[in-house]
Write a protein that holds these residues in place. Structure first.
Motif, PDB file in Angstrom:
ATOM      1  N   VAL A  23      34.714  41.756  35.484  1.00  9.49           N
ATOM      2  CA  VAL A  23      33.769  40.873  36.146  1.00  9.49           C
ATOM      3  C   VAL A  23      33.936  41.097  37.643  1.00  9.49           C
ATOM      4  CG1 VAL A  23      35.358  38.893  36.196  1.00  9.49           C
ATOM      5  CG2 VAL A  23      32.884  38.519  36.306  1.00  9.49           C
ATOM      6  N   ASN A  24      32.833  41.094  38.354  1.00  8.35           N
ATOM      7  CA  ASN A  24      32.883  41.348  39.792  1.00  8.35           C
ATOM      8  C   ASN A  24      32.906  40.030  40.550  1.00  8.35           C
ATOM      9  OD1 ASN A  24      32.998  43.008  42.028  1.00  8.35           O
ATOM     10  ND2 ASN A  24      30.787  43.115  42.267  1.00  8.35           N
ATOM     11  N   LEU A  25      33.973  39.796  41.307  1.00  9.83           N
ATOM     12  CA  LEU A  25      34.105  38.540  42.035  1.00  9.83           C
ATOM     13  C   LEU A  25      33.246  38.527  43.287  1.00  9.83           C
ATOM     14  CD1 LEU A  25      37.970  38.101  41.726  1.00  9.83           C
ATOM     15  CD2 LEU A  25      36.183  37.061  40.312  1.00  9.83           C
ATOM     16  N   LEU A  26      33.211  39.643  43.999  1.00  9.86           N
ATOM     17  CA  LEU A  26      32.417  39.803  45.219  1.00  9.86           C
ATOM     18  C   LEU A  26      32.089  41.284  45.380  1.00  9.86           C
ATOM     19  CD1 LEU A  26      34.353  37.505  47.728  1.00  9.86           C
ATOM     20  CD2 LEU A  26      31.954  37.182  47.068  1.00  9.86           C
ATOM     21  N   GLY A  27      31.017  41.577  46.103  1.00  7.95           N
ATOM     22  CA  GLY A  27      30.638  42.961  46.333  1.00  7.95           C
ATOM     23  C   GLY A  27      29.579  43.420  45.359  1.00  7.95           C
ATOM     24  N   GLU A  28      28.525  42.600  45.194  1.00 11.56           N
ATOM     25  CA  GLU A  28      27.462  42.947  44.253  1.00 11.56           C
ATOM     26  C   GLU A  28      26.397  43.801  44.939  1.00 11.56           C
ATOM     27  OE1 GLU A  28      27.703  43.119  40.843  1.00 11.56           O
ATOM     28  OE2 GLU A  28      28.199  41.001  41.034  1.00 11.56           O
ATOM     29  N   HIS A  29      26.041  44.898  44.290  1.00 10.20           N
ATOM     30  CA  HIS A  29      25.035  45.844  44.787  1.00 10.20           C
ATOM     31  C   HIS A  29      25.487  46.515  46.094  1.00 10.20           C
ATOM     32  CE1 HIS A  29      21.907  44.992  41.811  1.00 10.20           C
ATOM     33  NE2 HIS A  29      22.267  43.733  41.905  1.00 10.20           N
ATOM     34  N   THR A  30      26.788  46.576  46.310  1.00 10.63           N
ATOM     35  CA  THR A  30      27.319  47.306  47.465  1.00 10.63           C
ATOM     36  C   THR A  30      27.894  48.652  47.074  1.00 10.63           C
ATOM     37  OG1 THR A  30      29.411  46.109  47.185  1.00 10.63           O
ATOM     38  CG2 THR A  30      27.862  45.237  48.814  1.00 10.63           C
ATOM     39  N   ASP A  31      28.195  48.863  45.791  1.00 20.44           N
ATOM     40  CA  ASP A  31      28.889  50.098  45.428  1.00 20.44           C
ATOM     41  C   ASP A  31      28.021  51.320  45.628  1.00 20.44           C
ATOM     42  OD1 ASP A  31      27.315  49.353  43.226  1.00 20.44           O
ATOM     43  OD2 ASP A  31      28.681  50.260  41.772  1.00 20.44           O
ATOM     44  N   ASN A  33      25.893  51.626  47.828  1.00 22.71           N
ATOM     45  CA  ASN A  33      25.673  51.726  49.270  1.00 22.71           C
ATOM     46  C   ASN A  33      26.962  52.103  50.006  1.00 22.71           C
ATOM     47  OD1 ASN A  33      22.789  50.833  49.849  1.00 22.71           O
ATOM     48  ND2 ASN A  33      23.471  49.185  48.506  1.00 22.71           N
ATOM     49  N   ASP A  34      27.902  52.720  49.281  1.00 21.50           N
ATOM     50  CA  ASP A  34      29.171  53.197  49.840  1.00 21.50           C
ATOM     51  C   ASP A  34      30.003  52.071  50.437  1.00 21.50           C
ATOM     52  OD1 ASP A  34      28.551  55.795  49.127  1.00 21.50           O
ATOM     53  OD2 ASP A  34      27.802  56.355  51.113  1.00 21.50           O
ATOM     54  N   GLY A  35      29.889  50.861  49.876  1.00 20.66           N
ATOM     55  CA  GLY A  35      30.548  49.707  50.461  1.00 20.66           C
ATOM     56  C   GLY A  35      31.847  49.322  49.787  1.00 20.66           C
ATOM     57  N   TYR A  36      32.085  48.007  49.753  1.00 27.70           N
ATOM     58  CA  TYR A  36      33.348  47.457  49.265  1.00 27.70           C
ATOM     59  C   TYR A  36      33.072  46.532  48.084  1.00 27.70           C
ATOM     60  CZ  TYR A  36      34.510  48.886  54.020  1.00 27.70           C
ATOM     61  OH  TYR A  36      34.652  49.598  55.173  1.00 27.70           O
ATOM     62  N   VAL A  37      33.977  46.531  47.105  1.00 29.04           N
ATOM     63  CA  VAL A  37      33.799  45.714  45.910  1.00 29.04           C
ATOM     64  C   VAL A  37      35.130  45.069  45.543  1.00 29.04           C
ATOM     65  CG1 VAL A  37      31.868  47.049  44.998  1.00 29.04           C
ATOM     66  CG2 VAL A  37      34.201  47.733  44.421  1.00 29.04           C
ATOM     67  N   LEU A  38      35.036  44.004  44.736  1.00 27.65           N
ATOM     68  CA  LEU A  38      36.243  43.271  44.350  1.00 27.65           C
ATOM     69  C   LEU A  38      36.134  42.812  42.888  1.00 27.65           C
ATOM     70  CD1 LEU A  38      38.925  42.272  45.624  1.00 27.65           C
ATOM     71  CD2 LEU A  38      37.772  40.086  46.038  1.00 27.65           C
ATOM     72  N   PRO A  39      36.209  43.746  41.945  1.00 28.58           N
ATOM     73  CA  PRO A  39      36.186  43.369  40.525  1.00 28.58           C
ATOM     74  C   PRO A  39      37.584  43.028  40.007  1.00 28.58           C
ATOM     75  CG  PRO A  39      36.212  45.743  40.716  1.00 28.58           C
ATOM     76  CD  PRO A  39      36.212  45.198  42.125  1.00 28.58           C
ATOM     77  N   ILE A  40      37.611  42.354  38.868  1.00 24.29           N
ATOM     78  CA  ILE A  40      38.862  42.074  38.166  1.00 24.29           C
ATOM     79  C   ILE A  40      38.624  42.323  36.680  1.00 24.29           C
ATOM     80  CG2 ILE A  40      38.379  39.599  37.831  1.00 24.29           C
ATOM     81  CD1 ILE A  40      41.392  39.112  38.418  1.00 24.29           C
ATOM     82  N   ALA A  41      39.629  42.821  35.993  1.00 27.30           N
ATOM     83  CA  ALA A  41      39.491  43.091  34.563  1.00 27.30           C
ATOM     84  C   ALA A  41      39.469  41.782  33.780  1.00 27.30           C
ATOM     85  CB  ALA A  41      40.632  43.975  34.075  1.00 27.30           C
ATOM     86  N   ILE A  42      38.798  41.796  32.625  1.00 27.41           N
ATOM     87  CA  ILE A  42      38.808  40.658  31.716  1.00 27.41           C
ATOM     88  C   ILE A  42      39.688  40.993  30.516  1.00 27.41           C
ATOM     89  CG2 ILE A  42      36.547  39.853  32.464  1.00 27.41           C
ATOM     90  CD1 ILE A  42      35.322  41.131  29.976  1.00 27.41           C
ATOM     91  N   THR A  43      39.983  39.985  29.727  1.00 24.01           N
ATOM     92  CA  THR A  43      40.913  40.218  28.613  1.00 24.01           C
ATOM     93  C   THR A  43      40.268  40.983  27.468  1.00 24.01           C
ATOM     94  OG1 THR A  43      40.352  38.029  27.746  1.00 24.01           O
ATOM     95  CG2 THR A  43      42.304  38.182  29.141  1.00 24.01           C
TER      96      THR A  43
END
Length: 354
Positions: A23-31, A33-43
């Motif tokens: 699940v992506n906590l922050l950084g939606e539709h930035t990947d 655009n060569d930007g920054y993202v902050l996903p975390i794995a789910i169980t």
């Protein structure tokens, strides 16, 4: 009861590969655009078992779908679920590695079609199983790169690399801060005393694919208008003001979303982190225009619920899931009242994580 590898193929598997959804906590539709993202794995994970086949074709069984497909590397399968697997085998072959006919069993509890990257989880799990079977010298970053190529070239989805990197590198306790341009990365803890809740809005993402491609094109047009290689190079949203609508709004979302990710990984308080998530949803709704009324309603209920610090849509939008950062001690009390209120609005949602 799901059929095991042994039930389907009459023998024991020779290799195993697993990978989580994300699940992506922050950084939606930035990947993209060569930007920054902050996903975390789910169980929830995808588990792939594999062995060499005696036949001249690969035999694939998807347990959660109770579906089977047979194909060769030279002849892509017609079944969409099998195209992801076929693509993974093809990109490994393109590396100059001989891939024999295989028996492949897939079992997954990653929810599909709600923005939790079930396809990336499948791709990474397939490649990990193949790495184990053939003893391939592929590290987890290379696995992610090959998985992305499989999805773009062979499954026809022009995705960024965030999902595959998250499936390959992220954990469930710490988020993956990723610079998509350089692939520099580090694991960062969630704010102390918090936990993640993911809720499905109950609306399929029917427009996600077409609008995703449209938003990518708009971002590319905006970058050309600003005379930069990608919107990542713009760090001040004011610089987007001279763009025509809707390029201005699209670019403003990307610029401010990158800033939100960079702020979050500086170690902000849990309250500030939640405010960044709330601002992200507003930007996705108003500037990027990828939300829909049921998503907005569910996010609003989450944002106002006791124990919730912040909430936003996650994934491409136009349906799918919402993610909320909650007080860990209160997370068990959040979903019930929120989903009851959502049902009174005429919608049916469901908890996906935890």
């Amino acid at each position: 009861m799901m059929k095991r590898f042994e039930d389907v193929f009459g023998r024991a598997p020779q290799a195993l590969g697993e990978a989580p959804g994300r699940v992506n906590l922050l950084g939606e539709h930035t990947d993209y655009n060569d930007g920054y993202v902050l996903p975390i794995a789910i169980t929830q994970t995808t588990r792939v078992t594999m062995g060499r086949a005696d036949a001249d074709h690969t035999d694939l069984y998807a347990a959660s779908l109770d579906a089977r497909a047979r194909f060769t590397l030279d002849q892509a399968p017609t079944e969409q679920f099998a195209r992801y697997v076929h693509g993974c085998l093809r990109v490994v072959q393109d590396e100059g590695i001989a891939v024999p006919p295989l028996l492949i069993h897939v079992e997954s509890d990653v929810p599909m079609g709600v923005g939790l990257s079930s396809s990336a989880s499948l791709e990474v799990a397939v490649l990990r199983a193949l790495r184990a079977l053939l003893d391939l010298p592929l590290d987890d970053v290379r696995i992610a790169q090959l998985a992305q190529r499989a999805e773009v070239v062979h499954a026809g989805v022009n995705c960024g690399i965030m999902d595959q990197m998250a499936a390959s590198l992220a954990g469930t306790e710490r988020a993956l801060f990723l610079d998509v341009l350089t692939l520099e990365r580090r694991l960062v803890p969630l704010p102390e005393g918090t936990a993640v809740l993911v809720v499905d809005c109950g609306i399929p993402r029917s427009l996600a694919a077409s609008k995703y491609n449209e938003r990518r094109a708009e971002c590319e047009d905006a970058a050309r208008g600003l005379r930069v290689a990608s919107l990542r190079e713009i760090t001040d949203a004011v610089l987007t003001d001279d763009l025509p609508d809707p390029l201005r709004q699209r670019a403003r979302h990307v610029v401010t979303e990158n800033q939100r990710v960079l702020s979050a990984v500086q170690g902000v308080s849990k309250q500030a982190f939640g405010q960044l998530m709330n601002a992200s949803h507003a930007s996705l709704r108003d500037d990027y225009e990828v939300s829909i009324p049921p998503l907005d309603a569910l996010v609003g209920l989450l944002q106002s619920a006791p124990g919730v610090l912040g909430a936003r849509l996650t994934g491409a939008g136009f349906g799918g899931a919402c993610v909320a950062l909650c007080e860990a001690a209160e997370i068990g009390n959040v979903a019930g009242p929120v989903l009851d209120a959502y049902a009174r609005m005429g919608h049916r949602g469901a908890v996906l994580v935890p």
